[in-house]
Design a protein around this motif. Structure first.
Motif, PDB file in Angstrom:
ATOM      1  N   ALA A   1     -31.697 -39.127 -19.144  1.00  0.00           N
ATOM      2  CA  ALA A   1     -31.376 -37.597 -19.639  1.00  0.00           C
ATOM      3  C   ALA A   1     -31.463 -37.685 -21.262  1.00  0.00           C
ATOM      4  CB  ALA A   1     -30.226 -37.205 -19.368  1.00  0.00           C
ATOM      5  N   ILE A   2     -32.593 -36.969 -21.692  1.00  0.00           N
ATOM      6  CA  ILE A   2     -32.720 -36.582 -23.166  1.00  0.00           C
ATOM      7  C   ILE A   2     -32.288 -35.130 -23.258  1.00  0.00           C
ATOM      8  CG2 ILE A   2     -34.283 -36.637 -24.992  1.00  0.00           C
ATOM      9  CD1 ILE A   2     -33.712 -39.380 -23.396  1.00  0.00           C
ATOM     10  N   THR A   3     -31.521 -35.043 -24.240  1.00  0.00           N
ATOM     11  CA  THR A   3     -31.162 -33.813 -24.984  1.00  0.00           C
ATOM     12  C   THR A   3     -31.357 -33.655 -26.358  1.00  0.00           C
ATOM     13  OG1 THR A   3     -29.117 -33.805 -23.163  1.00  0.00           O
ATOM     14  CG2 THR A   3     -29.144 -32.099 -25.182  1.00  0.00           C
ATOM     15  N   PHE A   4     -32.162 -32.636 -26.650  1.00  0.00           N
ATOM     16  CA  PHE A   4     -32.394 -32.299 -28.153  1.00  0.00           C
ATOM     17  C   PHE A   4     -32.403 -30.919 -28.494  1.00  0.00           C
ATOM     18  CE2 PHE A   4     -35.720 -32.589 -25.185  1.00  0.00           C
ATOM     19  CZ  PHE A   4     -36.812 -31.657 -25.874  1.00  0.00           C
ATOM     20  N   ALA A   5     -32.250 -30.654 -29.993  1.00  0.00           N
ATOM     21  CA  ALA A   5     -31.997 -29.246 -30.330  1.00  0.00           C
ATOM     22  C   ALA A   5     -33.479 -28.776 -30.601  1.00  0.00           C
ATOM     23  CB  ALA A   5     -31.264 -29.239 -31.672  1.00  0.00           C
ATOM     24  N   VAL A   6     -33.810 -27.673 -30.596  1.00  0.00           N
ATOM     25  CA  VAL A   6     -34.991 -26.863 -30.873  1.00  0.00           C
ATOM     26  C   VAL A   6     -34.740 -25.833 -31.923  1.00  0.00           C
ATOM     27  CG1 VAL A   6     -36.172 -27.718 -28.751  1.00  0.00           C
ATOM     28  CG2 VAL A   6     -35.023 -25.441 -28.740  1.00  0.00           C
TER      29      VAL A   6
END
Length: 134
Positions: free
Chosen positions: A106-111
């Protein structure tokens, strides 16, 4: 066709390379979730699977106002199928247990609005790496 509203919405793409085999990882399910703020609830957007090139070309569009994205990669079936076909170089069992140490990634990132985010996953049975690509 692109519209003015599209310019304010971030977009996401991904691909997976199996570094243990030196080739793209085909048939991996990828699920996308998004939220409109750090404290907001995640909204499931749907998903896709990687093609023969290891790419997901039809990930769901992000809703306007998205600030965070999560990509969930279901990698266990990919490695289980490879081991069953005897294509995997790594042994099926190690001291840590069954051959799939990371069953999902699971990869979580801000956009930010209007930006495109390409997030490649470099994968092997006992590790992975991600980065913001181009």
């Amino acid at each position: 066709m692109s519209t003015a509203a599209d310019a304010s919405v971030p977009s996401v793409s991904t691909h997976i390379l199996d570094t243990s085999a030196g080739r793209p990882a085909a048939g991996v399910a990828v699920h996308v979730s998004a939220r409109p703020g750090r404290d907001a609830d995640w909204r499931s957007l749907g998903g896709s699977s990687t093609d023969a090139d290891g790419r997901c070309k039809d990930l769901p569009a992000l809703p306007e106002g998205t600030t965070h994205v999560r990509l969930d990669f279901a990698v266990e079936p990919y490695f289980t199928d490879k081991q069953a076909e005897a294509q995997q170089d790594a042994p099926a069992n190690r001291d840590s247990g069954p051959g799939v140490f990371f069953p999902e990634v699971a990869i979580t990132f801000a956009v930010a609005p209007g930006e495109h985010y390409h997030v490649p996953l470099l994968l092997n049975p006992f590790g992975y790496s991600v980065y913001r690509g181009s």
